[in-house]
Write a protein that holds these residues in place. Structure first.
Motif: not given
Length: 621
Positions: A518-528
């Motif tokens: 989901h677009r709202d969780k894309a940043y968290a996945y990228g950082v992880m």
């Protein structure tokens, strides 16, 4: 199902088929860890089919994984004699799994029975999978016998949960039998009740034979062993049979029943459950749900078969050694014979080579299948992070089905649809607030809430499947101190704001690390993922950027620092210009190396970054 030992060849031959009116076919259904296998153990002992010397806990759980984890994965059929008054009956019992991921095993077992023993833990009460299995049994019009197990526990509340059970299935609390699978209390009365309440099987003994295949297993010595429930007619040894879907013909080398070890018989009649051995080695010729009939007097219409299972979770499976690909293909063929819910097709990855895309019913199903492939077929495998199936609609209204992030189309996308599930959560009422907060954070929609009693509540939610396949159940258990239970069923699709996150190494996309989130969780996945890869990829002679991107936009970055050779080590003093010249030369070399250098990701890094082990814990739903 257990493989047929050669000792069975020398066992006594049972007489020809038992009359249908003396047969009782039933299965044991319950939520996981409510004592089905323990209750089955006591039944085996009391009916005398297993003597005390050979008895062990979880007798019908034949796989090492089942015994280690304490869960049932495969349904097991067993025939038991039982006498009521002067009449000798034959009871065909099927012990079923309780976990939601193996509900397809339960549905096939229910189709082979006329009755179901619904077991509820007298200390824990009704849980989510109890309801799911009960509704499946009701859909099959089975006779339900409610049983409260574990009444010997100090925490048992049989009166309270008998009221709950009676309200659920209709009836009186006194109708619920009180038993203890551990001590054997009440099991004799349960066996008598099964004979009294479960109707005998119905079929035409004079019609052409029709038998439904409900399970099969591959034995390296004896070939494919097929387990059937006879509906009409009779099957006898040494006669020719036909598989009605494939039209393949075979000779019956051996026919018999599991009692609980395989025992040859002189035939199987209406309503009986047993096994067939034809000596065939081709695993594709015995399909679960197919109809077996006589070659000389064939039936004209096949039986209905089973509803095909709908895979919910997809994951790539690749051999670590590429030369093991043919062995993996053969192993999947044999595992599919034993696990009809498994779906697979070949796939290739730039990073991982040749492998297969597998569809599973859930995360525990994925974990068990991978472990069985590694143990039973001696394979070393990498499994990619699990994901669900998406439908992408382009602006020209064409649709693309995506089971792998690498299949996500480029270009102008109109909308992306994701699968949603209807989830049922049962919990003590104290935790309603924390469960609702958790479901809202996972994009859930509340459908309704009912109080089963003063302190137990049932919540119904619509949730995206992609949000619950990872750690949802673990979070649910930890937030409710282990009291909540979960069951879910696929219920359609919904449009969502989903994007594909790509991982770039040195500017080059690595398809194996891509994910749809989901677009709202894309940043968290990228950082992880960038942080994980920075730790796993060894340092190079030049600086390596690791980037996470959505389309052409970079959303996260980590950098692997370059290894630096000490070029000044040979300078023991002297002019500073000499040192500066050596450093400038090194700087130019690093720059040129960065332009032409390629980053080789070691196999260990792929295994650690892609492995789903961290996410797929042994969850008991």
């Amino acid at each position: 199902m257990p493989p047929i030992p050669s000792a069975a060849l020398n066992a006594r031959i049972l007489p020809a088929s038992t009359p249908a009116e003396l047969l009782r076919n039933f299965c044991i259904i319950a939520h996981i860890d409510h004592g089905k296998s323990t209750l089955a153990d006591r039944m085996l002992q009391l009916t005398g089919v297993v003597d005390a010397r050979a008895m062990r806990a979880q007798y019908l759980d034949r796989m090492d994984i089942e015994r280690e984890r304490g869960i049932t994965i495969k349904s097991q059929a067993v025939r038991m004699p039982w006498q009521v008054g002067e009449t000798a009956y034959a009871l065909n019992m099927i012990d079923t799994p309780g976990h939601v991921d193996f509900s397809y095993e339960v549905s096939r077992s229910l189709a082979a029975c006329e009755g179901a023993v619904l077991v509820v833990d007298a200390a824990q009460g009704i849980e989510a999978q109890t309801l799911a299995n009960l509704y499946m049994a009701m859909e099959n019009d089975l006779t339900i016998i409610p049983v409260l197990n574990k009444i010997d526990l100090p925490a048992a509340q049989p009166e309270k949960f008998a009221d709950e059970l009676a309200n659920l299935i209709g009836g009186e609390p006194d109708d619920c039998l009180r038993v203890s699978g551990k001590t054997g209390e009440g099991v004799l009365e349960l066996l008598d009740k099964i004979v009294e309440l479960v109707p005998p099987p119905v079929g035409d003994p004079n019609a052409p034979a029709r038998a439904m295949i409900f399970d099969s297993v591959y034995d390296s010595y004896r070939g494919v062993i097929t387990y059937v429930r006879v509906i009409d007619g009779q099957l006898s040894p040494r006669e020719k049979i036909v598989m009605m879907s494939t039209r393949a013909t075979h000779e019956l080398l051996e026919i018999g029943v599991s009692s609980p070890e395989p025992t040859p018989s002189a035939g199987l009649g209406v309503g009986e459950v047993g096994y067939l051995i034809t000596g065939v080695k081709d695993v594709r010729q015995s399909r679960v749900g197919d109809t077996v009939t006589n070659f000389g007097k064939p039936a004209t219409t096949a039986l209905g078969g089973y509803r095909d299972p709908q895979p919910m979770v997809f994951s790539g499976l690749y051999p670590i050694d590429g030369s093991d690909y043919p062995a993996l293909r053969d192993a999947l063929d044999k595992l599919k014979l034993n696990d009809a819910a498994l779906v697979y097709e070949p796939e290739t990855s730039v990073a991982l080579g040749f492998g297969f895309r597998l569809g599973f019913l859930g995360l525990l199903h994925l974990e068990i299948c991978r472990e069985r492939l590694e143990r039973e077929f001696n394979l070393d495998l990498i499994s990619t992070a699990p994901n669900v199936i998406y439908k992408v609609t382009m602006e020209d209204r064409s649709t693309v089905t995506v089971t792998n992030p690498s299949e996500f189309p480029e270009g102008k996308i109109a909308e992306v649809s994701e699968p949603v599930v209807k989830a049922t959560i049962l919990s003590p009422s104290d935790f309603v607030g924390t469960i609702m907060e958790m479901c809202q954070n996972r994009r859930g929609t509340l459908l309704g809430m009912d109080y089963l009693s003063a302190d137990r509540v049932e919540l119904r939610y619509t949730l995206p499947l992609g949000e619950i396949i990872f750690d949802f159940f673990d979070q649910l258990k930890s937030r409710t101190r282990g009291y909540a239970s979960l069951d879910y069923d696929i219920s359609g699709e919904q449009v969502a704001n989903l994007v594909k996150v790509d991982i770039l190494l040195q500017g080059e996309q690595v398809d194996a690390f891509s994910a749809i989130v989901h677009r709202d969780k894309a940043y968290a996945y990228g950082v992880m993922m960038t942080g994980k890869l920075r730790e796993l990829i060894p340092r190079q002679q030049f600086e390596v950027p690791i980037q996470a991107a959505v389309g052409s936009r970079i959303i996260a970055r980590e950098t692997i620092r370059a290894m630096r050779k000490d070029v000044l080590a040979k300078c023991y003093g002297g002019d500073i210009s000499r040192k500066r010249k050596l450093l400038e030369k090194q700087k130019e070399g690093k720059k040129r190396m960065k332009q032409i250098g390629r980053v080789e990701v070691p196999q260990e890094a792929f295994i650690a970054a892609l492995s789903s082990d961290g996410d797929s814990k042994d969850t008991k739903k």
